[in-house]
Design a protein around this motif. Structure first.
Motif, PDB file in Angstrom:
ATOM      1  N   PHE A   1       5.830  10.546  -5.434  1.00 57.24           N
ATOM      2  CA  PHE A   1       6.686  10.903  -4.287  1.00 57.24           C
ATOM      3  C   PHE A   1       6.572  12.382  -3.918  1.00 57.24           C
ATOM      4  O   PHE A   1       7.542  13.014  -3.514  1.00 57.24           O
ATOM      5  N   SER A   2       5.372  12.935  -4.082  1.00 60.12           N
ATOM      6  CA  SER A   2       5.260  14.383  -3.855  1.00 60.12           C
ATOM      7  C   SER A   2       4.496  14.760  -2.589  1.00 60.12           C
ATOM      8  O   SER A   2       4.868  15.696  -1.902  1.00 60.12           O
ATOM      9  N   ILE A   3       3.414  14.028  -2.285  1.00 61.98           N
ATOM     10  CA  ILE A   3       2.645  14.402  -1.081  1.00 61.98           C
ATOM     11  C   ILE A   3       2.625  13.279  -0.046  1.00 61.98           C
ATOM     12  O   ILE A   3       3.038  12.161  -0.330  1.00 61.98           O
ATOM     13  N   PHE A   4       2.135  13.626   1.140  1.00 64.76           N
ATOM     14  CA  PHE A   4       2.085  12.675   2.261  1.00 64.76           C
ATOM     15  C   PHE A   4       1.149  11.498   1.933  1.00 64.76           C
ATOM     16  O   PHE A   4       0.066  11.708   1.369  1.00 64.76           O
ATOM     17  N   SER A   5       1.597  10.278   2.318  1.00 65.26           N
ATOM     18  CA  SER A   5       0.791   9.071   2.005  1.00 65.26           C
ATOM     19  C   SER A   5      -0.377   8.951   2.976  1.00 65.26           C
ATOM     20  O   SER A   5      -0.358   8.124   3.896  1.00 65.26           O
ATOM     21  N   TYR A   6      -1.398   9.745   2.781  1.00 67.46           N
ATOM     22  CA  TYR A   6      -2.493   9.771   3.750  1.00 67.46           C
ATOM     23  C   TYR A   6      -3.401   8.548   3.642  1.00 67.46           C
ATOM     24  O   TYR A   6      -4.003   8.116   4.623  1.00 67.46           O
ATOM     25  N   ARG A   7      -3.468   7.959   2.415  1.00 68.42           N
ATOM     26  CA  ARG A   7      -4.329   6.771   2.279  1.00 68.42           C
ATOM     27  C   ARG A   7      -3.711   5.581   3.052  1.00 68.42           C
ATOM     28  O   ARG A   7      -4.412   4.846   3.724  1.00 68.42           O
ATOM     29  N   THR A   8      -2.396   5.472   2.932  1.00 65.46           N
ATOM     30  CA  THR A   8      -1.711   4.393   3.684  1.00 65.46           C
ATOM     31  C   THR A   8      -1.857   4.639   5.186  1.00 65.46           C
ATOM     32  O   THR A   8      -2.047   3.704   5.967  1.00 65.46           O
ATOM     33  N   THR A   9      -1.795   5.933   5.565  1.00 65.93           N
ATOM     34  CA  THR A   9      -1.958   6.271   6.990  1.00 65.93           C
ATOM     35  C   THR A   9      -3.346   5.858   7.473  1.00 65.93           C
ATOM     36  O   THR A   9      -3.486   5.273   8.552  1.00 65.93           O
ATOM     37  N   THR A  10      -4.355   6.141   6.636  1.00 66.49           N
ATOM     38  CA  THR A  10      -5.726   5.757   7.008  1.00 66.49           C
ATOM     39  C   THR A  10      -5.827   4.238   7.127  1.00 66.49           C
ATOM     40  O   THR A  10      -6.400   3.719   8.094  1.00 66.49           O
ATOM     41  N   PHE A  11      -5.246   3.559   6.149  1.00 66.76           N
ATOM     42  CA  PHE A  11      -5.256   2.089   6.142  1.00 66.76           C
ATOM     43  C   PHE A  11      -4.589   1.539   7.417  1.00 66.76           C
ATOM     44  O   PHE A  11      -5.112   0.652   8.105  1.00 66.76           O
ATOM     45  N   MET A  12      -3.427   2.150   7.730  1.00 68.71           N
ATOM     46  CA  MET A  12      -2.671   1.722   8.917  1.00 68.71           C
ATOM     47  C   MET A  12      -3.487   2.012  10.190  1.00 68.71           C
ATOM     48  O   MET A  12      -3.555   1.179  11.105  1.00 68.71           O
ATOM     49  N   SER A  13      -4.125   3.188  10.228  1.00 65.28           N
ATOM     50  CA  SER A  13      -4.934   3.569  11.397  1.00 65.28           C
ATOM     51  C   SER A  13      -6.051   2.560  11.636  1.00 65.28           C
ATOM     52  O   SER A  13      -6.275   2.119  12.765  1.00 65.28           O
ATOM     53  N   VAL A  14      -6.727   2.204  10.527  1.00 69.96           N
ATOM     54  CA  VAL A  14      -7.837   1.244  10.640  1.00 69.96           C
ATOM     55  C   VAL A  14      -7.312  -0.087  11.202  1.00 69.96           C
ATOM     56  O   VAL A  14      -7.909  -0.677  12.110  1.00 69.96           O
ATOM     57  N   ALA A  15      -6.141  -0.504  10.675  1.00 67.65           N
ATOM     58  CA  ALA A  15      -5.565  -1.776  11.143  1.00 67.65           C
ATOM     59  C   ALA A  15      -5.238  -1.701  12.631  1.00 67.65           C
ATOM     60  O   ALA A  15      -5.533  -2.642  13.393  1.00 67.65           O
ATOM     61  N   PHE A  16      -4.679  -0.579  13.059  1.00 72.83           N
ATOM     62  CA  PHE A  16      -4.318  -0.448  14.480  1.00 72.83           C
ATOM     63  C   PHE A  16      -5.555  -0.351  15.371  1.00 72.83           C
ATOM     64  O   PHE A  16      -5.550  -0.866  16.491  1.00 72.83           O
ATOM     65  N   VAL A  17      -6.597   0.302  14.866  1.00 72.80           N
ATOM     66  CA  VAL A  17      -7.844   0.384  15.639  1.00 72.80           C
ATOM     67  C   VAL A  17      -8.427  -1.021  15.808  1.00 72.80           C
ATOM     68  O   VAL A  17      -8.819  -1.412  16.918  1.00 72.80           O
ATOM     69  N   ILE A  18      -8.415  -1.797  14.720  1.00 69.66           N
ATOM     70  CA  ILE A  18      -8.936  -3.176  14.792  1.00 69.66           C
ATOM     71  C   ILE A  18      -8.102  -3.999  15.782  1.00 69.66           C
ATOM     72  O   ILE A  18      -8.639  -4.733  16.622  1.00 69.66           O
ATOM     73  N   ALA A  19      -6.772  -3.820  15.696  1.00 72.63           N
ATOM     74  CA  ALA A  19      -5.889  -4.564  16.617  1.00 72.63           C
ATOM     75  C   ALA A  19      -6.183  -4.183  18.067  1.00 72.63           C
ATOM     76  O   ALA A  19      -6.219  -5.050  18.946  1.00 72.63           O
ATOM     77  N   SER A  20      -6.413  -2.867  18.304  1.00 72.20           N
ATOM     78  CA  SER A  20      -6.712  -2.406  19.674  1.00 72.20           C
ATOM     79  C   SER A  20      -8.019  -3.012  20.169  1.00 72.20           C
ATOM     80  O   SER A  20      -8.104  -3.497  21.305  1.00 72.20           O
TER      81      SER A  20
ATOM     82  N   ALA B   1       0.840  -1.209   0.000  1.00 72.27           N
ATOM     83  CA  ALA B   1       0.000   0.000   0.000  1.00 72.27           C
ATOM     84  C   ALA B   1       0.868   1.250   0.000  1.00 72.27           C
ATOM     85  O   ALA B   1       0.596   2.224  -0.723  1.00 72.27           O
ATOM     86  N   TYR B   2       1.919   1.202   0.779  1.00 70.79           N
ATOM     87  CA  TYR B   2       2.813   2.348   0.939  1.00 70.79           C
ATOM     88  C   TYR B   2       3.517   2.692  -0.384  1.00 70.79           C
ATOM     89  O   TYR B   2       3.473   3.837  -0.849  1.00 70.79           O
ATOM     90  N   ILE B   3       4.105   1.671  -1.001  1.00 70.56           N
ATOM     91  CA  ILE B   3       4.842   1.894  -2.260  1.00 70.56           C
ATOM     92  C   ILE B   3       3.869   2.301  -3.370  1.00 70.56           C
ATOM     93  O   ILE B   3       4.147   3.226  -4.138  1.00 70.56           O
ATOM     94  N   ALA B   4       2.708   1.613  -3.416  1.00 73.82           N
ATOM     95  CA  ALA B   4       1.712   1.927  -4.455  1.00 73.82           C
ATOM     96  C   ALA B   4       1.279   3.387  -4.349  1.00 73.82           C
ATOM     97  O   ALA B   4       1.193   4.096  -5.379  1.00 73.82           O
ATOM     98  N   GLU B   5       1.079   3.874  -3.150  1.00 74.55           N
ATOM     99  CA  GLU B   5       0.650   5.272  -2.991  1.00 74.55           C
ATOM    100  C   GLU B   5       1.771   6.244  -3.334  1.00 74.55           C
ATOM    101  O   GLU B   5       1.541   7.292  -3.955  1.00 74.55           O
ATOM    102  N   LEU B   6       2.999   5.872  -2.944  1.00 76.77           N
ATOM    103  CA  LEU B   6       4.148   6.738  -3.261  1.00 76.77           C
ATOM    104  C   LEU B   6       4.297   6.895  -4.777  1.00 76.77           C
ATOM    105  O   LEU B   6       4.492   7.991  -5.291  1.00 76.77           O
ATOM    106  N   VAL B   7       4.178   5.749  -5.459  1.00 69.63           N
ATOM    107  CA  VAL B   7       4.306   5.769  -6.928  1.00 69.63           C
ATOM    108  C   VAL B   7       3.143   6.573  -7.519  1.00 69.63           C
ATOM    109  O   VAL B   7       3.337   7.396  -8.422  1.00 69.63           O
TER     110      VAL B   7
END
Lengths: 180, 261
Positions: free
Chosen positions: A77-96, A67-73
């Motif tokens: 490589f110009s803006i912050f990877s916010y979609r990956t951040t959202t994806f990661m957040s959701v995963a961490f919320v589920i883990a919590s 997800a991270y590399i796909a978004e960067l590409v």
């Protein structure tokens, strides 16, 4: 502790880049890997006593990197990877949430008020669940240059950071008390 | 319909606020649930303890009944048979040759009857405790003095006996008997000091010996520690306390206190 040092260095770097009018998005995008590794490793050790297998963490890292590399590409490589951040957040919320489920299922009673793991996860849940709205509307907030939209994101993340690091600080105190 | 920038900002703030409130409530819920779990665990432990105490109580009751039954059988049946034997022996027309042997047999029978009565009385706790605990302890110690060479000192500081407490006095007496039995079996002592104290609302039994002693923590790990644990459970059954103090080569002191109202 080393992770906290990296957080401070990244924040200082971000402030410095902003002061010289250079975009700091790539710095924070780079830090995303460290953040994900740190929190995922924490969850790995938390869940280890329930599931002593390491397959899932490798699968999660692989998924995150894709997800991270796909978004960067995709962003060139110009803006912050916010979609990956959202994806990661959701995963961490589920883990919590899954951790809470394990607590309620666990027949063994533990004093949650002084349990370091519980407080670290509380901090994680507050931060990643609370930042969901900002992450979802990141695209809008980044393009809206009005002072109000900038300040709302700034205030939200300040509050979330205070909650996160307060919980983590308390968790460290609990851990310290356990050791003495 | 186009959403204005202000509305969107308001929406983001509201969502963030809700997304912060939700984990807060979740954490509160988990904490409350956990407290409930702790309470449940405590109740479970208390129930287990009550069950164990009830079981122990039943075991003691059964044991007491069996002892009583054996005691009355010894007294009523074998005792009667021995009395009959004694009477028969005394009625034999003796000649000079057999006189000595028959006389000895008669004396032995009388001793057997005496021993049997005493044994039967010791076994029948309820009968023994009828007067009071101090009397039962004195009787037990008299029995002990005859068969062994211990220096036994008993101080009775009780003021009065409460007949309603005969049951717990009996349990305390059995506990005392087991303690004495343990001293004989393991302590290698020469002196035994027993003190029975009574203060308002409390009866305290102290048994002290000058034996080889032991390390309590080590003892509790072995099967011998089971006996101590059993004594402690019996004291708990009477809502009392059980304390053991022991030093190697110095001796052991056992202190049992029970409510006595």
């Amino acid at each position: 502790m080393f992770y906290m040092l990296l957080v401070c260095l990244t924040e200082l770097g971000g402030l410095f880049l902003r002061s010289i009018a250079v975009s700091n998005s790539m710095l924070y995008t780079g830090f995303l890997i460290i953040e994900c590794s740190m929190i995922s490793t924490f969850f790995y050790y938390t869940f280890y006593k329930y599931y002593p297998k390491s397959k899932w963490i490798y699968a999660w890292f692989a998924l995150f990197l894709i997800a991270y590399i796909a978004e960067l590409v995709d962003n060139h490589f110009s803006i912050f990877s916010y979609r990956t951040t959202t994806f990661m957040s959701v995963a961490f919320v589920i883990a919590s949430l899954y951790y809470y489920l394990l607590i309620t299922r666990d027949e063994k009673f533990r004093k949650l008020g002084s349990d370091p793991q519980f407080w670290v996860i509380n901090g994680i849940l507050f931060f990643y669940f609370g930042s969901t709205a900002c992450n979802v509307f990141f695209d809008y907030l980044i393009h809206e240059v009005s002072p109000i939209s900038q300040s709302i994101r700034y205030i939200t993340f300040n509050i979330l950071n205070i909650l996160l690091y307060s919980c983590w600080s308390y968790a460290f105190i609990c851990r310290y008390r356990q050791r003495i | 319909m186009q959403i204005s920038s202000k509305d969107l900002i308001y929406l983001i703030t509201l969502i963030t606020f809700i997304f912060l409130i939700a984990p807060l409530f979740l954490i509160i819920y988990i904490s409350l649930y956990n407290q409930k779990k702790a309470k449940h665990a405590e109740e479970k432990a208390a129930l287990k303890k009550t069950f164990e105490l009830e079981l122990l109580k039943s075991q003691i009751e059964v044991q007491e009944n069996i002892l009583q039954m054996i005691a009355s059988n010894l007294h009523d049946n074998i005792g009667q048979l021995l009395s009959l034997t004694s009477m028969t022996l005394s009625s034999i027309q003796m000649d000079s040759k057999r006189e000595e042997k028959i006389k000895t047999a008669g004396e032995l029978t009388l001793r057997a009857i005496q021993e049997l009565r005493q044994l039967s009385k010791r076994m029948n706790g309820q009968e023994l405790i009828k007067k009071n605990l101090a009397h039962a302890i004195t009787y037990e110690l008299d029995w002990l003095r005859r068969g062994t060479e211990y220096e036994i000192n008993f101080r009775d500081n009780t003021t009065h006996s409460i007949p309603e407490n005969a049951d717990i006095e009996l349990i305390l007496f059995r506990l005392f008997q087991e303690t004495i039995s343990n001293i004989i079996k393991h302590a290698e002592a020469t002196v035994i000091d027993i003190t029975l104290d009574q203060v308002p609302g409390l009866l305290t039994l102290r048994v002290k010996d000058n034996g080889k002693g032991f390390v309590l923590a080590d003892k509790l790990k072995t099967s011998e520690g089971m006996g101590l644990s059993n004594l402690s459970k019996r004291a708990a059954m009477m809502n009392g306390t059980f304390n053991v103090t022991s030093s190697e080569e110095v001796g052991t002191e056992i202190l049992v206190s029970i409510p006595y109202i």
